[in-house]
Write an enzyme that holds these catalytic residues in place. Structure first.
Site, PDB file in Angstrom:
ATOM      1  N   TYR A  90       0.834  -1.210   0.000  1.00 13.26           N
ATOM      2  CA  TYR A  90       0.000   0.000   0.000  1.00 13.26           C
ATOM      3  C   TYR A  90       0.866   1.257   0.000  1.00 13.26           C
ATOM      4  O   TYR A  90       0.598   2.212  -0.736  1.00 13.26           O
ATOM      5  CB  TYR A  90      -0.912  -0.011   1.238  1.00 13.26           C
ATOM      6  CG  TYR A  90      -1.927   1.104   1.233  1.00 13.26           C
ATOM      7  CD1 TYR A  90      -3.194   0.908   0.703  1.00 13.26           C
ATOM      8  CD2 TYR A  90      -1.614   2.356   1.757  1.00 13.26           C
ATOM      9  CE1 TYR A  90      -4.127   1.936   0.692  1.00 13.26           C
ATOM     10  CE2 TYR A  90      -2.530   3.389   1.754  1.00 13.26           C
ATOM     11  CZ  TYR A  90      -3.793   3.172   1.211  1.00 13.26           C
ATOM     12  OH  TYR A  90      -4.703   4.194   1.202  1.00 13.26           O
ATOM     13  N   PHE A 142      -7.003  19.424 -24.966  1.00 18.67           N
ATOM     14  CA  PHE A 142      -7.682  18.185 -25.331  1.00 18.67           C
ATOM     15  C   PHE A 142      -9.040  18.170 -24.623  1.00 18.67           C
ATOM     16  O   PHE A 142      -9.274  18.966 -23.713  1.00 18.67           O
ATOM     17  CB  PHE A 142      -6.828  16.964 -24.947  1.00 18.67           C
ATOM     18  CG  PHE A 142      -7.447  15.691 -25.446  1.00 18.67           C
ATOM     19  CD1 PHE A 142      -7.594  15.485 -26.807  1.00 18.67           C
ATOM     20  CD2 PHE A 142      -7.941  14.740 -24.577  1.00 18.67           C
ATOM     21  CE1 PHE A 142      -8.220  14.335 -27.284  1.00 18.67           C
ATOM     22  CE2 PHE A 142      -8.563  13.593 -25.047  1.00 18.67           C
ATOM     23  CZ  PHE A 142      -8.699  13.388 -26.399  1.00 18.67           C
ATOM     24  N   ASP A 233       1.276  19.300 -21.176  1.00 20.22           N
ATOM     25  CA  ASP A 233       0.409  18.121 -21.286  1.00 20.22           C
ATOM     26  C   ASP A 233       1.212  17.208 -22.198  1.00 20.22           C
ATOM     27  O   ASP A 233       1.210  17.348 -23.414  1.00 20.22           O
ATOM     28  CB  ASP A 233      -0.940  18.512 -21.895  1.00 20.22           C
ATOM     29  CG  ASP A 233      -1.834  17.295 -22.128  1.00 20.22           C
ATOM     30  OD1 ASP A 233      -1.328  16.156 -22.051  1.00 20.22           O
ATOM     31  OD2 ASP A 233      -3.028  17.486 -22.403  1.00 20.22           O
ATOM     32  N   ALA A 235       1.414  13.946 -23.002  1.00 15.89           N
ATOM     33  CA  ALA A 235       0.967  12.597 -23.367  1.00 15.89           C
ATOM     34  C   ALA A 235       1.811  11.985 -24.493  1.00 15.89           C
ATOM     35  O   ALA A 235       2.113  10.797 -24.477  1.00 15.89           O
ATOM     36  CB  ALA A 235      -0.502  12.637 -23.777  1.00 15.89           C
ATOM     37  N   LYS A 276      -0.365   6.762 -23.562  1.00 11.73           N
ATOM     38  CA  LYS A 276       0.184   7.095 -24.890  1.00 11.73           C
ATOM     39  C   LYS A 276       1.681   6.784 -24.849  1.00 11.73           C
ATOM     40  O   LYS A 276       2.073   5.636 -24.971  1.00 11.73           O
ATOM     41  CB  LYS A 276      -0.076   8.568 -25.237  1.00 11.73           C
ATOM     42  CG  LYS A 276      -1.523   8.875 -25.604  1.00 11.73           C
ATOM     43  CD  LYS A 276      -2.393   9.033 -24.416  1.00 11.73           C
ATOM     44  CE  LYS A 276      -3.765   9.556 -24.748  1.00 11.73           C
ATOM     45  NZ  LYS A 276      -4.612   9.602 -23.538  1.00 11.73           N
ATOM     46  N   HIS A 466     -19.498  13.765 -26.809  1.00  4.47           N
ATOM     47  CA  HIS A 466     -19.136  12.818 -27.872  1.00  4.47           C
ATOM     48  C   HIS A 466     -19.110  11.374 -27.387  1.00  4.47           C
ATOM     49  O   HIS A 466     -19.276  10.460 -28.164  1.00  4.47           O
ATOM     50  CB  HIS A 466     -17.787  13.193 -28.496  1.00  4.47           C
ATOM     51  CG  HIS A 466     -16.676  13.347 -27.519  1.00  4.47           C
ATOM     52  ND1 HIS A 466     -16.606  14.397 -26.639  1.00  4.47           N
ATOM     53  CD2 HIS A 466     -15.595  12.566 -27.258  1.00  4.47           C
ATOM     54  CE1 HIS A 466     -15.519  14.268 -25.891  1.00  4.47           C
ATOM     55  NE2 HIS A 466     -14.893  13.157 -26.245  1.00  4.47           N
TER      56      HIS A 466
HETATM   57  C1  LIG Z   1      -3.296  15.423 -25.211  1.00  5.18           C
HETATM   58  C2  LIG Z   1      -4.053  14.619 -24.202  1.00  5.18           C
HETATM   59  N1  LIG Z   1      -4.127  15.049 -22.947  1.00  5.18           N
HETATM   60  C3  LIG Z   1      -4.779  14.347 -22.001  1.00  5.18           C
HETATM   61  C4  LIG Z   1      -5.435  13.178 -22.303  1.00  5.18           C
HETATM   62  C5  LIG Z   1      -6.181  12.456 -21.213  1.00  5.18           C
HETATM   63  O1  LIG Z   1      -5.531  11.287 -20.835  1.00  5.18           O
HETATM   64  P1  LIG Z   1      -6.311  10.012 -20.284  1.00  5.18           P
HETATM   65  O2  LIG Z   1      -7.096   9.437 -21.402  1.00  5.18           O
HETATM   66  O3  LIG Z   1      -5.217   9.115 -19.792  1.00  5.18           O
HETATM   67  O4  LIG Z   1      -7.184  10.467 -19.174  1.00  5.18           O
HETATM   68  C6  LIG Z   1      -5.395  12.711 -23.603  1.00  5.18           C
HETATM   69  C7  LIG Z   1      -6.100  11.442 -23.925  1.00  5.18           C
HETATM   70  O5  LIG Z   1      -6.422  11.116 -25.019  1.00  5.18           O
HETATM   71  C8  LIG Z   1      -4.686  13.440 -24.589  1.00  5.18           C
HETATM   72  O6  LIG Z   1      -4.609  13.032 -25.861  1.00  5.18           O
END
Ligand SMILES: Cc1ncc(COP(=O)(O)O)c(C=O)c1O
Length: 474
Positions: A90, A142, A233, A235, A276, A466
């Site tokens: 944990y 996003f 961000d 990803a 990603k 969506h």
């Molecule tokens: C650019 C970007 N930021 C944030 C996210 C959100 O991430 P998660 O799907 O892991 O919550 C995504 C997901 O598609 C993304 O493409």
């Protein structure tokens, strides 16, 4: 058999030992999953039951699933080995420290807070920094980022360079922030009302387009002038770094790890979806240097995600991410990854189908507004195209346009900047023959584009419509 013969580059630079033009998948297949074809009549039935929303179609009814590249990739044998090693304590699990150190190797932030996925990191960050009267600029938010900003009561503002909104522009860094617009925005709103600036790398909503380091330095300078922190961000950080190496003067000889560290050095923190470029099926993190911010986020984390050494994850997930972030910066992987996405984009472009140019890192974006000029944005051309592609060949893409972004917080509806159909490529999952099939089906749909009809929404939730809206043909 994996057919790879045509994943070629024009230039031989960097291909294998420099002699061969063919870019091969830098792996062999260790375990396979069956996929099944359906008949057109079956697909029609599935679509009707789903209210013409592909998010409501069961995955086993999809032949080639290009809905998202998020969490849909294949893990490596070393990641699966990590899953076995996962320690489920944990508190203080060694898996957490392996995860934290792997993240810090690329993003040397003081605080690394695991979360169950990227949006949870966003919820923490904007839960602390957001709120009524605040505004968060981004190149392009996003959907989950926008929703989390707006849920906090703050305003989400997109300040992308104008080329980023022109699908046919070949600008090499179309994800970049409009620096003049950012400067003017902060000056007009007052820095005290702008708790942070975000930069999405690569810019998913704008076509998976990269941001240059030069642009990031420009954003940093503006943030410094106004005393506003900058968050990435991140990803798709590795794909962004690959584009920098390929396209930005002075970076051709730099390693990907180095480029990522330079990106990190310009930011005060990051949100991350490990689904990603973490090469994992689940996970994310929030990282920053600010002790007070980290403390406030950890307090929220404990309420909704879990103890700070596991976030919303199991120890085995932390291991998969730790290994994934090491693998994702491998140049052979990135060369194959970016080239195989471009293979689809180039084939559609060569066939005269309007696609966002140049091809982004994780997906090909078909310009549905250009392909279906007879369908106005408020009749959702991207969604109409997505439905047609599924009906024709069992391929699932995702509308990125007016369905996703058209509903404003005040309840009004307006066309999105673009109406796109995103064909996202899961990492290390499909082979070239799968993609050849996709090319054939998209071409067939494009030939009959004039006959496609627009849609109307018959049911929708107040946010993120969506995912669950239901549609009917016009
Ligand atoms: C650019 C970007 N930021 C944030 C996210 C959100 O991430 P998660 O799907 O892991 O919550 C995504 C997901 O598609 C993304 O493409």
């Amino acid at each position: 058999m994996t057919s790879v013969a045509r994943l070629t580059e024009q230039s031989t630079a960097g291909a294998n030992d420099g002699r061969w033009r063919t870019i091969i998948e830098p792996f062999r297949i260790h375990s396979v999953e069956p996929i099944r074809t359906t008949t057109r009549a079956e697909r029609e039935k599935h679509l009707t039951a789903a209210g013409l929303n592909l998010f409501a179609v069961r995955a086993e009814h999809v032949l080639i699933d290009l809905l998202t590249d998020s969490g849909t990739g294949a893990m490596s044998s070393n990641q699966w080995a990590g899953v076995q090693r996962g320690d489920e304590s944990y508190a203080g699990s060694p898996s957490f420290y392996r995860f934290r150190d792997a993240v810090r190797n690329l993003f040397p932030f003081e605080h690394v807070i695991p979360t169950h996925q990227g949006r949870a990191a966003e919820k923490l960050l904007f839960g602390v920094l957001g709120g009524p009267g605040k505004a968060i600029p981004n190149n392009s938010h996003f959907d989950t980022t926008r929703a989390n900003v707006e849920f906090s009561g703050a305003e989400a503002v997109d300040l992308l360079i104008p080329e980023g909104r022109m699908p046919s522009s070949e600008h090499p860094f179309k994800g970049s922030m409009d620096l003049a617009a950012l400067e003017a925005f902060i000056a007009q709103r007052g820095a005290e009302n702008v708790p942070c600036v975000m930069l999405t790398v690569t810019n998913n909503s704008g076509g998976g387009q990269p941001v240059s380091l030069e642009n990031m330095r420009g954003v940093r300078a503006i943030c410094d002038r106004h005393g506003v922190p900058l968050f990435l961000d991140a990803a798709r950080f590795a794909e962004n770094a690959w584009f920098i190496k390929q396209r930005e003067p002075g970076y051709a000889d730099r390693g990907i790890t180095d480029i990522v560290r330079e990106m990190a050095s310009l930011a005060d923190g990051m949100t991350m979806s490990a689904k990603k470029d973490g090469l994992a099926n689940i996970g994310g993190w929030l990282a920053c240097d600010d002790d007070a911010l980290a403390e406030a986020c950890r307090t929220l984390l404990i309420l909704t995600e879990g103890f700070p050494t596991y976030g919303g994850l199991a120890g085995r997930d932390l291991e998969a991410i730790a290994q994934g972030v090491e693998e994702v910066v491998d140049e052979a992987y990135l060369r194959y990854r970016i080239r195989s996405t471009a293979y689809l984009g180039d084939a559609l472009h060569d066939a005269g189908i309007p696609v966002v140019r140049p091809t982004g890192g994780h997906a090909v974006f078909v310009d549905a507004r250009a392909l279906l000029p007879h369908i106005p944005p408020l009749a959702y051309p991207g969604q109409a195209l997505a439905v047609a592609l599924f009906l024709e060949g069992g391929i699932r893409g995702c509308e990125i346009g007016t369905v996703m972004f058209g509903r404003r917080p005040d309840g009004s509806e307006a066309p999105a900047a673009m109406d796109l159909l995103r064909l996202a490529i899961p990492r290390r999952t499909y082979t070239q023959s799968h993609i050849d099939y996709v090319i054939e089906v998209v071409q067939a749909v494009a030939e009959g584009a004039g006959k496609l009809r627009g849609l109307r929404i018959v049911e929708e939730p107040p946010r993120l419509r969506h995912f669950t809206a239901r549609f009917a043909p016009l």
